[in-house]
Design an enzyme around this catalytic site. Structure first.
Site, PDB file in Angstrom:
ATOM      1  N   GLY A  67       0.879  -1.167   0.000  1.00 42.22           N
ATOM      2  CA  GLY A  67       0.000   0.000   0.000  1.00 42.22           C
ATOM      3  C   GLY A  67       0.912   1.210   0.000  1.00 42.22           C
ATOM      4  O   GLY A  67       1.715   1.377  -0.907  1.00 42.22           O
ATOM      5  N   GLU A  68       0.858   1.981   1.058  1.00 36.90           N
ATOM      6  CA  GLU A  68       1.743   3.140   1.176  1.00 36.90           C
ATOM      7  C   GLU A  68       2.288   3.165   2.606  1.00 36.90           C
ATOM      8  O   GLU A  68       1.537   3.357   3.561  1.00 36.90           O
ATOM      9  CB  GLU A  68       0.943   4.408   0.830  1.00 36.90           C
ATOM     10  CG  GLU A  68       1.754   5.677   0.877  1.00 36.90           C
ATOM     11  CD  GLU A  68       3.058   5.606   0.106  1.00 36.90           C
ATOM     12  OE1 GLU A  68       3.050   5.261  -1.083  1.00 36.90           O
ATOM     13  OE2 GLU A  68       4.106   5.882   0.723  1.00 36.90           O
ATOM     14  N   SER A  69       3.587   2.948   2.710  1.00 35.26           N
ATOM     15  CA  SER A  69       4.191   2.808   4.051  1.00 35.26           C
ATOM     16  C   SER A  69       3.995   4.068   4.892  1.00 35.26           C
ATOM     17  O   SER A  69       3.808   3.986   6.113  1.00 35.26           O
ATOM     18  CB  SER A  69       5.675   2.477   3.927  1.00 35.26           C
ATOM     19  OG  SER A  69       6.344   3.467   3.175  1.00 35.26           O
ATOM     20  N   CYS A 100       5.880  -5.412   0.182  1.00 32.36           N
ATOM     21  CA  CYS A 100       6.064  -4.067  -0.389  1.00 32.36           C
ATOM     22  C   CYS A 100       6.096  -3.003   0.715  1.00 32.36           C
ATOM     23  O   CYS A 100       7.075  -2.912   1.439  1.00 32.36           O
ATOM     24  CB  CYS A 100       4.994  -3.810  -1.444  1.00 32.36           C
ATOM     25  SG  CYS A 100       5.532  -2.591  -2.643  1.00 32.36           S
ATOM     26  N   ARG A 130      13.059   2.804  -0.657  1.00 30.60           N
ATOM     27  CA  ARG A 130      11.679   2.995  -1.133  1.00 30.60           C
ATOM     28  C   ARG A 130      11.700   3.346  -2.610  1.00 30.60           C
ATOM     29  O   ARG A 130      12.600   4.047  -3.056  1.00 30.60           O
ATOM     30  CB  ARG A 130      11.020   4.178  -0.407  1.00 30.60           C
ATOM     31  CG  ARG A 130      10.314   3.841   0.853  1.00 30.60           C
ATOM     32  CD  ARG A 130       9.733   5.105   1.453  1.00 30.60           C
ATOM     33  NE  ARG A 130       8.453   5.464   0.889  1.00 30.60           N
ATOM     34  CZ  ARG A 130       8.118   6.694   0.503  1.00 30.60           C
ATOM     35  NH1 ARG A 130       8.960   7.678   0.582  1.00 30.60           N
ATOM     36  NH2 ARG A 130       6.917   6.931   0.037  1.00 30.60           N
ATOM     37  N   ILE A 169       5.045  -2.854  -7.756  1.00 27.52           N
ATOM     38  CA  ILE A 169       4.307  -1.579  -7.844  1.00 27.52           C
ATOM     39  C   ILE A 169       5.015  -0.563  -6.946  1.00 27.52           C
ATOM     40  O   ILE A 169       4.973  -0.687  -5.724  1.00 27.52           O
ATOM     41  CB  ILE A 169       2.840  -1.762  -7.390  1.00 27.52           C
ATOM     42  CG1 ILE A 169       2.150  -2.863  -8.219  1.00 27.52           C
ATOM     43  CG2 ILE A 169       2.073  -0.437  -7.503  1.00 27.52           C
ATOM     44  CD1 ILE A 169       0.796  -3.291  -7.690  1.00 27.52           C
ATOM     45  N   ARG A 170       5.684   0.382  -7.542  1.00 29.50           N
ATOM     46  CA  ARG A 170       6.497   1.354  -6.792  1.00 29.50           C
ATOM     47  C   ARG A 170       7.253   0.632  -5.677  1.00 29.50           C
ATOM     48  O   ARG A 170       7.224   1.010  -4.504  1.00 29.50           O
ATOM     49  CB  ARG A 170       5.631   2.483  -6.224  1.00 29.50           C
ATOM     50  CG  ARG A 170       5.129   3.455  -7.274  1.00 29.50           C
ATOM     51  CD  ARG A 170       4.213   4.511  -6.698  1.00 29.50           C
ATOM     52  NE  ARG A 170       2.988   3.915  -6.164  1.00 29.50           N
ATOM     53  CZ  ARG A 170       2.687   3.808  -4.886  1.00 29.50           C
ATOM     54  NH1 ARG A 170       3.489   4.283  -3.965  1.00 29.50           N
ATOM     55  NH2 ARG A 170       1.581   3.238  -4.506  1.00 29.50           N
ATOM     56  N   HIS A 212       4.341  -8.088  -4.947  1.00 27.84           N
ATOM     57  CA  HIS A 212       3.002  -8.400  -4.424  1.00 27.84           C
ATOM     58  C   HIS A 212       2.591  -9.827  -4.813  1.00 27.84           C
ATOM     59  O   HIS A 212       1.853  -9.994  -5.791  1.00 27.84           O
ATOM     60  CB  HIS A 212       1.975  -7.430  -5.022  1.00 27.84           C
ATOM     61  CG  HIS A 212       2.009  -6.062  -4.454  1.00 27.84           C
ATOM     62  ND1 HIS A 212       1.105  -5.621  -3.518  1.00 27.84           N
ATOM     63  CD2 HIS A 212       2.825  -5.019  -4.691  1.00 27.84           C
ATOM     64  CE1 HIS A 212       1.363  -4.367  -3.201  1.00 27.84           C
ATOM     65  NE2 HIS A 212       2.410  -3.972  -3.903  1.00 27.84           N
ATOM     66  N   GLU A 214       0.346 -11.612  -3.692  1.00 29.44           N
ATOM     67  CA  GLU A 214      -1.117 -11.769  -3.633  1.00 29.44           C
ATOM     68  C   GLU A 214      -1.790 -11.332  -4.934  1.00 29.44           C
ATOM     69  O   GLU A 214      -2.971 -11.578  -5.139  1.00 29.44           O
ATOM     70  CB  GLU A 214      -1.684 -10.997  -2.427  1.00 29.44           C
ATOM     71  CG  GLU A 214      -1.792  -9.496  -2.580  1.00 29.44           C
ATOM     72  CD  GLU A 214      -0.449  -8.751  -2.495  1.00 29.44           C
ATOM     73  OE1 GLU A 214       0.604  -9.402  -2.395  1.00 29.44           O
ATOM     74  OE2 GLU A 214      -0.465  -7.504  -2.572  1.00 29.44           O
TER      75      GLU A 214
END
Ligand code: GLN
Length: 235
Positions: A67-69, A100, A130, A169-170, A212, A214
């Site tokens: 997601g976004e850390s 991630c 990151r 993803i990023r 990811h 999943e």
């Protein structure tokens, strides 16, 4: 294994998902699928974790999703969850998997932090960067190469496989292992430079993947994760 953990000879496995933000629903689906592929059946329970109270000591394992850390760490701080979560992860009876953003949150050192800095649980001896693969390649798919033979069991289906289709993803990458306790699980060839970089590692009861799993059809990483839990409960 304590008797309460067995239901008609089947191990009861409880996995929490840190459902603050990010790709946690996909992990639920992959875990259910992976549970059916284990050599011995388990009774899998999936529970949401959004509060410190939900970090129950009797839970066997936890997934910190991608997601976004920065968003996840702000939520953890605001809700006084950072310390309880660190404590929970450090319990040797528990297994934790960060994907991630989850990898960033587990890391002891984070390069390329957001402006003003960001906090992490600082429990895993890895130095991560990151958004390692940069803006121009924010998202890509590539085969990750498994580096540890103990993974072979989980990754062996009809045919032996030593690669896995990774969705990045990023994504972060691991720049350095900060202790000998960390083992490399997988690497990928950096699409920008061709250099082989570390994208999955394990330190005792903590697993980190930069990609990811999943989001891939193949649920071998989820099989591997569940196997770690079952093995721990059996000892
Ligand atoms: N770059 C993101 C971060 O800093 C991670 C992206 C992801 O989890 N897909 O958290």
């Amino acid at each position: 294994m304590p008797p309460g953990d067995l239901k008609s000879g089947v191990a009861i496995v409880t996995v929490g998902l840190l459902e603050i933000q990010g790709a946690f629903l996909e992990h639920r689906v992959a875990l259910q699928k992976a549970a059916r592929l284990l050599s011995k059946p388990i009774d899998l329970h999936l529970v949401e974790v959004r509060t410190a109270e939900q970090l129950r000591p009797e839970m066997d394992a936890l997934i910190i999703p991608g997601g976004e850390s920065t968003t996840i760490s702000i939520y953890l701080k605001r809700n006084s969850m950072e310390e309880p979560l660190r404590h929970w992860v450090q319990n040797p009876d528990h297994v934790t998997w960060g994907t991630c953003a989850g990898m960033i949150l587990l890391s002891k050192l984070t390069e390329n932090q957001k402006q003003g800095g960001q906090s992490s649980l600082a429990v895993m001896d890895i130095d991560v960067s990151r958004n390692y693969f940069g803006r121009q390649v924010q998202s890509f798919e590539a085969d990750v190469r498994m580096s540890d033979s103990s993974l072979n069991k989980a990754f062996k289906k009809d045919t032996f496989q030593d690669t896995f289709p990774g969705v990045f993803i990023r994504a972060p990458a691991i720049l350095e292992l900060l202790s000998d306790d960390v083992k490399v699980l997988a690497t990928v060839s950096d699409p920008n430079t061709g250099a082989e970089v570390i994208v999955a590692a394990q330190q005792d009861n903590m697993i980190s993947t930069a990609f990811h799993p999943e989001l891939s059809e193949d649920c071998a990483w989820h099989v591997y994760f569940l196997e770690q839990i079952v093995n721990k409960k059996a000892t």
